[in-house]
Design a protein around this motif. Structure first.
Motif, short mmCIF file in Angstrom:
data_model
loop_
_atom_site.label_atom_id
_atom_site.label_comp_id
_atom_site.label_asym_id
_atom_site.label_seq_id
_atom_site.Cartn_x
_atom_site.Cartn_y
_atom_site.Cartn_z
N TYR A 162 -27.03 -62.62 -64.64
CA TYR A 162 -28.00 -62.51 -65.72
C TYR A 162 -27.50 -61.55 -66.79
CZ TYR A 162 -32.48 -61.51 -67.98
OH TYR A 162 -33.49 -61.32 -68.89
N LEU A 163 -27.03 -60.37 -66.36
CA LEU A 163 -26.53 -59.39 -67.30
C LEU A 163 -25.28 -59.89 -67.99
CD1 LEU A 163 -26.65 -56.57 -68.55
CD2 LEU A 163 -25.29 -55.76 -66.63
N LEU A 164 -24.40 -60.54 -67.24
CA LEU A 164 -23.18 -61.09 -67.82
C LEU A 164 -23.53 -62.08 -68.93
CD1 LEU A 164 -20.11 -61.38 -67.77
CD2 LEU A 164 -20.38 -63.13 -66.01
N GLY A 165 -24.51 -62.95 -68.69
CA GLY A 165 -24.94 -63.90 -69.71
C GLY A 165 -25.51 -63.21 -70.93
N ALA A 166 -26.24 -62.11 -70.70
CA ALA A 166 -26.83 -61.36 -71.81
C ALA A 166 -25.76 -60.78 -72.71
CB ALA A 166 -27.73 -60.24 -71.26
N LEU A 167 -24.74 -60.19 -72.09
CA LEU A 167 -23.67 -59.58 -72.88
C LEU A 167 -22.84 -60.63 -73.60
CD1 LEU A 167 -22.55 -56.79 -70.41
CD2 LEU A 167 -23.82 -56.52 -72.52
N GLU A 195 -16.10 -59.66 -68.53
CA GLU A 195 -15.80 -59.57 -67.10
C GLU A 195 -15.22 -58.21 -66.68
OE1 GLU A 195 -15.95 -60.44 -63.24
OE2 GLU A 195 -16.86 -61.59 -64.89
N PRO A 196 -14.32 -57.58 -67.49
CA PRO A 196 -13.83 -56.25 -67.07
C PRO A 196 -14.95 -55.23 -66.89
CG PRO A 196 -12.43 -57.15 -68.78
CD PRO A 196 -13.61 -58.07 -68.68
N PHE A 197 -16.00 -55.30 -67.71
CA PHE A 197 -17.12 -54.39 -67.54
C PHE A 197 -17.89 -54.70 -66.26
CE2 PHE A 197 -16.78 -53.63 -72.22
CZ PHE A 197 -16.62 -52.26 -72.15
N MET A 198 -18.05 -55.98 -65.96
CA MET A 198 -18.75 -56.36 -64.73
C MET A 198 -17.96 -55.89 -63.51
SD MET A 198 -21.34 -57.50 -66.13
CE MET A 198 -22.14 -57.62 -64.54
N LYS A 207 -17.42 -51.92 -59.02
CA LYS A 207 -16.70 -50.83 -58.35
C LYS A 207 -17.57 -49.58 -58.26
CE LYS A 207 -12.05 -52.32 -59.68
NZ LYS A 207 -10.86 -52.03 -60.50
N LEU A 208 -18.29 -49.28 -59.34
CA LEU A 208 -19.19 -48.13 -59.31
C LEU A 208 -20.26 -48.30 -58.25
CD1 LEU A 208 -20.37 -45.49 -60.35
CD2 LEU A 208 -21.47 -46.78 -62.20
N GLN A 209 -20.86 -49.49 -58.19
CA GLN A 209 -21.89 -49.78 -57.21
C GLN A 209 -21.35 -49.60 -55.78
OE1 GLN A 209 -23.11 -53.90 -56.64
NE2 GLN A 209 -25.24 -53.29 -56.89
N ASP A 210 -20.15 -50.11 -55.53
CA ASP A 210 -19.55 -50.00 -54.21
C ASP A 210 -19.31 -48.54 -53.83
OD1 ASP A 210 -19.56 -52.74 -53.94
OD2 ASP A 210 -17.44 -52.99 -54.50
N LYS A 211 -18.83 -47.74 -54.79
CA LYS A 211 -18.55 -46.34 -54.49
C LYS A 211 -19.83 -45.55 -54.25
CE LYS A 211 -14.10 -46.16 -56.89
NZ LYS A 211 -13.28 -45.96 -55.69
N ILE A 212 -20.92 -45.95 -54.90
CA ILE A 212 -22.21 -45.31 -54.65
C ILE A 212 -22.72 -45.67 -53.26
CG2 ILE A 212 -24.64 -45.24 -55.35
CD1 ILE A 212 -23.61 -45.70 -58.24
N LYS A 213 -22.62 -46.95 -52.90
CA LYS A 213 -23.11 -47.40 -51.59
C LYS A 213 -22.35 -46.74 -50.45
CE LYS A 213 -24.97 -51.95 -52.81
NZ LYS A 213 -24.82 -53.42 -52.65
#
Length: 198
Positions: free
Chosen positions: A4-9, A31-34, A39-45
């Motif tokens: 959804y966010l990818l489509g928005a951007l 895609e590089p931002f996604m 990666k940020l999400q994974d490091k937080i989890k």
């Protein structure tokens, strides 16, 4: 939510593409931002990055050819966090790989961006963002600011009623001579929810 966010951007960027003349090879790629957000999400989890800390972060760079990675990069983090430093470097690469700077500053109009200063500061309730970019002229700065406003305005409407709307809707974009300033904030709760929804 990620799609959804990818489509928005993509929609926001495409609006700029339709409104401006962009050379072949300078089209945006979100895609590089996604990949960066993933990666940020994974490091937080995994607990490698702790967003409960009050981070004070700064990235400063002078660069050429609209490529941040080709410039003199300086990073500052108030916490000893090698994982966060790695993410900041990956964010800089994502900016380059996305062609973002080539979309907001157009070669066809002799526009250029020569430096950037990004500050991110966490307080008890909010995360504050301040970006300052230096262009090659006052006219360039005004044009670049207009494109940023278009991106933020369109994205705010597309992500309406989602946590990230707060950031896009309330950001303030101004110019002073050849500089462009973007000030925004998002509550820590909304940032966490946004990352969880990716």
């Amino acid at each position: 939510m990620k799609k959804y966010l990818l489509g928005a951007l993509v929609l926001a960027f495409c609006s700029i593409v339709l409104a401006q003349t962009i050379k072949d090879g300078d089209y945006p790629n979100v895609e590089p931002f996604m990949q960066f957000w993933t990666k940020l999400q994974d490091k937080i989890k995994t607990g490698k990055v702790d967003l409960s800390k009050n981070y004070d972060i700064r990235i400063q760079t002078n660069f050429s050819e609209k490529k941040v990675s080709k410039g003199d990069l300086k990073f500052y983090i108030n916490e000893n966090s090698p994982e966060m430093l790695e993410l900041l470097k990956e964010f800089s690469t994502a900016v380059d790989d996305s062609n973002l700077l080539k979309v907001v500053a157009l070669d066809s109009l002799n526009e250029d961006i020569t430096s950037a200063d990004l500050q991110i500061k966490f307080d008890e309730t909010d995360v504050h963002f301040k970006v300052a970019v230096k262009s090659n002229s006052e006219i360039s700065a005004q044009n670049i600011a207009s494109r940023f406003r278009l991106i933020f305005g369109l994205t705010a409407r597309i992500v309406e009623e989602n946590p990230e709307e707060e950031f896009y809707k309330n950001a303030v974009i101004t110019t002073e001579k050849e500089q462009v300033f973007v000030h925004g904030k998002i509550s820590r709760a909304n940032l966490q929810q946004f990352l969880n929804n990716l």
